[in-house]
Design a protein around this motif. Structure first.
Motif, mmCIF file in Angstrom:
data_model
loop_
_atom_site.group_PDB
_atom_site.id
_atom_site.type_symbol
_atom_site.label_atom_id
_atom_site.label_comp_id
_atom_site.label_asym_id
_atom_site.label_seq_id
_atom_site.Cartn_x
_atom_site.Cartn_y
_atom_site.Cartn_z
ATOM 1 N N LEU A 154 18.375 -51.457 -11.057
ATOM 2 C CA LEU A 154 17.059 -52.044 -10.841
ATOM 3 C C LEU A 154 16.852 -52.411 -9.375
ATOM 4 O O LEU A 154 15.757 -52.230 -8.823
ATOM 5 N N MET A 155 17.889 -52.915 -8.723
ATOM 6 C CA MET A 155 17.767 -53.305 -7.322
ATOM 7 C C MET A 155 17.581 -52.086 -6.428
ATOM 8 O O MET A 155 16.667 -52.038 -5.592
ATOM 9 N N LEU A 156 18.446 -51.101 -6.591
ATOM 10 C CA LEU A 156 18.395 -49.942 -5.701
ATOM 11 C C LEU A 156 17.182 -49.072 -5.992
ATOM 12 O O LEU A 156 16.604 -48.477 -5.078
ATOM 13 N N PHE A 157 16.772 -49.007 -7.256
ATOM 14 C CA PHE A 157 15.569 -48.245 -7.568
ATOM 15 C C PHE A 157 14.350 -48.914 -6.958
ATOM 16 O O PHE A 157 13.425 -48.232 -6.504
ATOM 17 N N PHE A 158 14.342 -50.239 -6.923
ATOM 18 C CA PHE A 158 13.227 -50.938 -6.292
ATOM 19 C C PHE A 158 13.117 -50.562 -4.821
ATOM 20 O O PHE A 158 12.004 -50.333 -4.303
ATOM 21 N N ALA A 159 14.249 -50.505 -4.141
ATOM 22 C CA ALA A 159 14.228 -50.156 -2.714
ATOM 23 C C ALA A 159 13.622 -48.774 -2.492
ATOM 24 O O ALA A 159 12.783 -48.583 -1.600
ATOM 25 N N VAL A 160 14.044 -47.818 -3.299
ATOM 26 C CA VAL A 160 13.526 -46.453 -3.169
ATOM 27 C C VAL A 160 12.046 -46.409 -3.528
ATOM 28 O O VAL A 160 11.224 -45.842 -2.797
ATOM 29 N N TRP A 161 11.698 -47.009 -4.661
ATOM 30 C CA TRP A 161 10.307 -46.982 -5.144
ATOM 31 C C TRP A 161 9.365 -47.646 -4.162
ATOM 32 O O TRP A 161 8.292 -47.120 -3.865
ATOM 33 N N TRP A 162 9.743 -48.793 -3.620
ATOM 34 C CA TRP A 162 8.838 -49.522 -2.743
ATOM 35 C C TRP A 162 8.615 -48.790 -1.427
ATOM 36 O O TRP A 162 7.506 -48.796 -0.878
ATOM 37 N N ALA A 163 9.653 -48.153 -0.912
ATOM 38 C CA ALA A 163 9.473 -47.351 0.301
ATOM 39 C C ALA A 163 8.509 -46.196 0.035
ATOM 40 O O ALA A 163 7.666 -45.864 0.876
ATOM 41 N N TRP A 164 8.619 -45.581 -1.141
ATOM 42 C CA TRP A 164 7.700 -44.497 -1.508
ATOM 43 C C TRP A 164 6.277 -45.030 -1.640
ATOM 44 O O TRP A 164 5.315 -44.398 -1.189
ATOM 45 N N VAL A 165 6.116 -46.188 -2.273
ATOM 46 C CA VAL A 165 4.796 -46.789 -2.449
ATOM 47 C C VAL A 165 4.146 -47.071 -1.096
ATOM 48 O O VAL A 165 2.967 -46.754 -0.871
ATOM 49 N N ASN A 166 4.909 -47.665 -0.177
ATOM 50 C CA ASN A 166 4.372 -47.987 1.149
ATOM 51 C C ASN A 166 3.844 -46.749 1.848
ATOM 52 O O ASN A 166 2.739 -46.758 2.409
ATOM 53 N N PHE A 167 4.613 -45.686 1.809
ATOM 54 C CA PHE A 167 4.182 -44.448 2.463
ATOM 55 C C PHE A 167 2.946 -43.872 1.777
ATOM 56 O O PHE A 167 1.995 -43.437 2.442
ATOM 57 N N SER A 168 2.942 -43.842 0.452
ATOM 58 C CA SER A 168 1.874 -43.175 -0.290
ATOM 59 C C SER A 168 0.519 -43.836 -0.067
ATOM 60 O O SER A 168 -0.490 -43.155 0.132
#
Length: 382
Positions: free
Chosen positions: A52-66
């Motif tokens: 959950l922690m590491l997926f959040f890091a990946v997901w949030w970086a993707w969200v910011n870019f998108s």
């Protein structure tokens, strides 16, 4: 760099955005692989927390870019170079996932995140340079918020690993608050159809990674001469649920619902569970294969839950943030919540849990299609 119009016609994802998504799924695959290892070794709390922690890091970086690209994508050489730099950052982050999972060492993950976030900050500063007034202040708030949060993530590097979950809870809440604070004066010009397409494409890519992980697991078991009769039902059930996951998500158009920041942000934030559960379904299939081969240190029901829980969570979350806005009538509204409960109950089927959950997912699609067709017929008769 100037904002793009929200009324722009035929706005679609670019090849660079698709390339960005494909590279990001490498980090998703790494997180999923570590989840499988932790669960198979009988460490569910450590595995789920780390995932959950590491997926959040990946997901949030993707969200910011998108969301930034939806508002300010210029597709010039500088924009492309900075985006490629963000891709390099996520690959560094992906390389650090195993060490973060097993040893609580977040240094490589933090550095990869630093590369991505500095690139994003430079994009916001460039947007601020090309604008004035409230729009400029919004861009500067984004740049400041992202920078401060990145400094806050240093706690993962300097505090003992036992504090990592608390750091993620605090920093995750601060990260999620940045868009609301930055856009309190002026809303960025993200494009509803473009955002809906971007999220849909990433859903497809994550589901594709799920199929890929499951295929590798089945192939590995076959190479070790395990019974094909045991593996085929698992493969078929997993595939049915993944196919149903695709069908359910794209059964309704969503861009018309994304009319304001409040609606769009709730919908976008909810995709943390949609993407995370979709990727975890692949891990669940792998665990089921490991269990059938006698390599997993889990009970039969625990192994079944590794598949049914994310499958049920996916169905319920897609209904909650996505599908229910387009459903009409009590029957249509109940299909996905009831199916989520039935998938969860398949846990008690033990070794037959995966094919049973796959069958429930297939029936869910059939019922949904039938109800939609009947509604269409009734409207035509009126």
């Amino acid at each position: 760099m100037h904002a793009r119009s929200r009324e722009e016609a035929h706005r679609a994802a670019t090849p660079l955005e698709l390339f960005f998504d494909l590279c990001f799924v490498v980090a998703v695959a790494q997180a999923g692989r570590q989840l499988v290892h932790a669960l198979a070794e009988g460490h569910p709390v450590h595995g789920i927390t780390g995932y959950l922690m590491l997926f959040f890091a990946v997901w949030w970086a993707w969200v910011n870019f998108s969301w930034f690209s939806s508002a300010y994508d210029t597709d010039d050489w500088l924009y492309r170079v900075v985006t490629l730099l963000q891709i390099a950052g996520v690959l560094v982050l992906a390389a650090g996932v195993p060490r973060a999972f097993t040893a609580g060492d977040f240094r490589i993950v933090w550095f990869g995140y630093l590369v991505m976030r500095l690139a994003l900050v430079s994009q916001w500063l460039r947007a601020a340079h090309g604008t004035r007034g409230a729009e400029r202040r919004t861009a500067l708030r984004y740049a400041l918020g992202v920078t401060l949060c990145q400094v806050g993530w240093l706690a993962l590097v300097f505090l003992p690993p036992a504090n990592a979950p608390w750091v993620f809870l605090v920093m995750g809440a601060l990260e999620l608050s940045v868009p609301a604070l930055a856009e309190r004066e002026r809303q960025t010009s993200w494009h509803p159809h473009h955002i809906a397409e971007r999220y849909g494409l990433f859903t497809i890519i994550v589901l594709g990674e799920t199929v890929s992980a499951a295929t590798v697991a089945v192939q590995s078991a076959l190479d070790e001469h395990h019974d094909l009769g045991t593996l085929l039902p698992i493969a078929a059930g997993g595939l049915l649920l993944v196919f149903a996951a695709y069908w359910i998500y794209f059964a309704v158009p969503i861009h018309l619902h994304l009319r304001s920041n409040r609606q769009a942000f709730l919908w976008g934030y909810g995709h943390y569970l949609v993407f995370g559960s979709a990727a975890a379904v692949g891990a669940g299939i792998e665990i089921a294969v490991e269990q059938s081969a006698g390599r997993a240190h889990l009970s039969t029901y625990a192994a079944a839950a590794c598949f049914t829980v994310p499958g049920a969570l996916y169905m319920f979350t897609v209904w909650l943030i996505h599908s229910r806005h387009q459903k009409r009538g009590l029957a249509q509204q109940l299909v996905l919540p009831v199916s989520a409960v039935l998938v969860l109950l398949c846990t008690f089927a033990g070794h037959a849990a995966v094919p049973a959950a796959g069958a429930v997912a297939a029936v869910t699609v059939a019922v949904g299609v039938t109800l939609t067709a009947r509604q269409g017929t009734a409207l035509e008769e009126e």
